[in-house]
Design a protein around this motif. Structure first.
Motif, PDB file in Angstrom:
ATOM      1  N   LEU A   1      -2.378   8.109   0.502  1.00 53.91           N
ATOM      2  CA  LEU A   1      -2.969   7.722   1.788  1.00 53.91           C
ATOM      3  C   LEU A   1      -3.358   6.248   1.810  1.00 53.91           C
ATOM      4  O   LEU A   1      -3.151   5.555   2.809  1.00 53.91           O
ATOM      5  CB  LEU A   1      -4.183   8.603   2.093  1.00 53.91           C
ATOM      6  CG  LEU A   1      -3.874  10.060   2.411  1.00 53.91           C
ATOM      7  CD1 LEU A   1      -5.175  10.854   2.579  1.00 53.91           C
ATOM      8  CD2 LEU A   1      -3.013  10.175   3.646  1.00 53.91           C
ATOM      9  N   LEU A   2      -3.887   5.760   0.702  1.00 53.70           N
ATOM     10  CA  LEU A   2      -4.237   4.339   0.639  1.00 53.70           C
ATOM     11  C   LEU A   2      -2.988   3.461   0.669  1.00 53.70           C
ATOM     12  O   LEU A   2      -2.994   2.385   1.279  1.00 53.70           O
ATOM     13  CB  LEU A   2      -5.065   4.049  -0.613  1.00 53.70           C
ATOM     14  CG  LEU A   2      -6.492   4.588  -0.606  1.00 53.70           C
ATOM     15  CD1 LEU A   2      -7.167   4.357  -1.960  1.00 53.70           C
ATOM     16  CD2 LEU A   2      -7.302   3.970   0.513  1.00 53.70           C
ATOM     17  N   GLY A   3      -1.923   3.915   0.047  1.00 53.70           N
ATOM     18  CA  GLY A   3      -0.667   3.173   0.085  1.00 53.70           C
ATOM     19  C   GLY A   3      -0.102   3.091   1.487  1.00 53.70           C
ATOM     20  O   GLY A   3       0.355   2.029   1.939  1.00 53.70           O
ATOM     21  N   VAL A   4      -0.123   4.199   2.213  1.00 52.32           N
ATOM     22  CA  VAL A   4       0.357   4.211   3.593  1.00 52.32           C
ATOM     23  C   VAL A   4      -0.529   3.327   4.467  1.00 52.32           C
ATOM     24  O   VAL A   4      -0.037   2.545   5.287  1.00 52.32           O
ATOM     25  CB  VAL A   4       0.409   5.659   4.138  1.00 52.32           C
ATOM     26  CG1 VAL A   4       0.658   5.677   5.623  1.00 52.32           C
ATOM     27  CG2 VAL A   4       1.476   6.452   3.416  1.00 52.32           C
TER      28      VAL A   4
ATOM     29  N   LEU B   1      -5.678  15.660  -6.043  1.00 52.53           N
ATOM     30  CA  LEU B   1      -6.543  14.915  -5.131  1.00 52.53           C
ATOM     31  C   LEU B   1      -6.382  13.412  -5.324  1.00 52.53           C
ATOM     32  O   LEU B   1      -6.285  12.658  -4.354  1.00 52.53           O
ATOM     33  CB  LEU B   1      -8.002  15.320  -5.324  1.00 52.53           C
ATOM     34  CG  LEU B   1      -9.009  14.587  -4.442  1.00 52.53           C
ATOM     35  CD1 LEU B   1      -8.726  14.879  -2.967  1.00 52.53           C
ATOM     36  CD2 LEU B   1     -10.424  14.972  -4.804  1.00 52.53           C
ATOM     37  N   GLN B   2      -6.307  12.994  -6.573  1.00 53.50           N
ATOM     38  CA  GLN B   2      -6.120  11.578  -6.855  1.00 53.50           C
ATOM     39  C   GLN B   2      -4.789  11.085  -6.291  1.00 53.50           C
ATOM     40  O   GLN B   2      -4.715   9.993  -5.716  1.00 53.50           O
ATOM     41  CB  GLN B   2      -6.181  11.346  -8.361  1.00 53.50           C
ATOM     42  CG  GLN B   2      -6.112   9.889  -8.753  1.00 53.50           C
ATOM     43  CD  GLN B   2      -6.193   9.714 -10.266  1.00 53.50           C
ATOM     44  OE1 GLN B   2      -6.165  10.680 -11.013  1.00 53.50           O
ATOM     45  NE2 GLN B   2      -6.288   8.478 -10.701  1.00 53.50           N
ATOM     46  N   ALA B   3      -3.741  11.886  -6.424  1.00 57.48           N
ATOM     47  CA  ALA B   3      -2.427  11.501  -5.903  1.00 57.48           C
ATOM     48  C   ALA B   3      -2.446  11.404  -4.380  1.00 57.48           C
ATOM     49  O   ALA B   3      -1.865  10.483  -3.806  1.00 57.48           O
ATOM     50  CB  ALA B   3      -1.370  12.505  -6.358  1.00 57.48           C
ATOM     51  N   VAL B   4      -3.137  12.318  -3.723  1.00 58.08           N
ATOM     52  CA  VAL B   4      -3.234  12.280  -2.267  1.00 58.08           C
ATOM     53  C   VAL B   4      -3.990  11.031  -1.816  1.00 58.08           C
ATOM     54  O   VAL B   4      -3.575  10.355  -0.869  1.00 58.08           O
ATOM     55  CB  VAL B   4      -3.911  13.565  -1.730  1.00 58.08           C
ATOM     56  CG1 VAL B   4      -4.275  13.432  -0.265  1.00 58.08           C
ATOM     57  CG2 VAL B   4      -3.007  14.764  -1.931  1.00 58.08           C
ATOM     58  N   VAL B   5      -5.067  10.712  -2.504  1.00 57.44           N
ATOM     59  CA  VAL B   5      -5.837   9.517  -2.149  1.00 57.44           C
ATOM     60  C   VAL B   5      -4.988   8.264  -2.331  1.00 57.44           C
ATOM     61  O   VAL B   5      -4.950   7.382  -1.458  1.00 57.44           O
ATOM     62  CB  VAL B   5      -7.139   9.429  -2.985  1.00 57.44           C
ATOM     63  CG1 VAL B   5      -7.814   8.077  -2.825  1.00 57.44           C
ATOM     64  CG2 VAL B   5      -8.089  10.545  -2.589  1.00 57.44           C
TER      65      VAL B   5
ATOM     66  N   SER C   1       0.250  -0.278   3.803  1.00 59.49           N
ATOM     67  CA  SER C   1       1.532  -0.657   4.395  1.00 59.49           C
ATOM     68  C   SER C   1       1.402  -0.862   5.897  1.00 59.49           C
ATOM     69  O   SER C   1       1.969  -1.813   6.450  1.00 59.49           O
ATOM     70  CB  SER C   1       2.577   0.419   4.109  1.00 59.49           C
ATOM     71  OG  SER C   1       2.826   0.509   2.733  1.00 59.49           O
ATOM     72  N   LEU C   2       0.678   0.010   6.563  1.00 59.67           N
ATOM     73  CA  LEU C   2       0.485  -0.127   8.005  1.00 59.67           C
ATOM     74  C   LEU C   2      -0.277  -1.406   8.343  1.00 59.67           C
ATOM     75  O   LEU C   2       0.064  -2.100   9.305  1.00 59.67           O
ATOM     76  CB  LEU C   2      -0.237   1.094   8.571  1.00 59.67           C
ATOM     77  CG  LEU C   2       0.559   2.390   8.575  1.00 59.67           C
ATOM     78  CD1 LEU C   2      -0.326   3.559   9.013  1.00 59.67           C
ATOM     79  CD2 LEU C   2       1.771   2.274   9.470  1.00 59.67           C
ATOM     80  N   CYS C   3      -1.282  -1.717   7.547  1.00 60.51           N
ATOM     81  CA  CYS C   3      -2.028  -2.968   7.771  1.00 60.51           C
ATOM     82  C   CYS C   3      -1.139  -4.185   7.544  1.00 60.51           C
ATOM     83  O   CYS C   3      -1.186  -5.154   8.309  1.00 60.51           O
ATOM     84  CB  CYS C   3      -3.240  -3.030   6.844  1.00 60.51           C
ATOM     85  SG  CYS C   3      -4.532  -1.861   7.271  1.00 60.51           S
ATOM     86  N   ALA C   4      -0.304  -4.147   6.517  1.00 60.68           N
ATOM     87  CA  ALA C   4       0.596  -5.260   6.238  1.00 60.68           C
ATOM     88  C   ALA C   4       1.603  -5.456   7.365  1.00 60.68           C
ATOM     89  O   ALA C   4       1.905  -6.590   7.752  1.00 60.68           O
ATOM     90  CB  ALA C   4       1.311  -5.037   4.912  1.00 60.68           C
TER      91      ALA C   4
END
Length: 92
Positions: free
Chosen positions: A68-71, A61-65, A74-77
Motif C-alpha cells: 500500500l505504501l508503494g502504491v 500484514l507487513q507485506a500489505v503495508v 507511486s501515485l504521489c510521484a
C-alpha cells in the motif's frame, strides 16, 4: 545483465525507427499480455513455495503495508510529475 540492457537498447532503437508504423502502436497489447503472464507465473511460484505459504500469516500484514505504501508513493510521484511536465491549462 549486459544482454538484458543490450536488448532494451535495441528495442528502444527499433521503437524509435518504427514509431510511425501501426505495428508499434499495437505493441501495447503484447506488453500487457507479457505483464499478465509474468504476474501469473510469479503468483504460481509463490503458491508452490510451501515455506512462504506457511509464513504468510506472519509476514502478511507487513507485506500489505509495504504494498500500500508503494502504491501510494507511486501515485504521489505521478501527480508531481504531471504537474512538472504539463503547462498551465493542461497543455504540454
Amino acid at each position: 545483465m549486459f544482454r538484458i540492457l543490450l536488448f532494451l537498447l535495441l528495442g528502444i532503437g527499433a521503437g524509435y525507427l518504427l514509431r510511425h508504423r501501426p505495428v508499434v502502436r499495437l505493441s501495447g497489447y503484447g506488453t500487457r499480455a507479457a505483464v499478465v503472464a509474468l504476474l501469473f507465473v510469479f503468483g504460481a511460484s509463490i503458491g508452490a513455495n510451501r515455506e512462504l505459504i506457511a509464513s504468510l500469516s506472519r509476514f502478511g500484514l507487513q507485506a500489505v503495508v509495504f504494498a500500500l505504501l508503494g502504491v501510494a508513493g507511486s501515485l504521489c510521484a505521478v501527480r508531481v510529475a504531471r504537474r512538472l511536465l504539463t503547462r498551465k491549462g493542461g497543455a504540454r
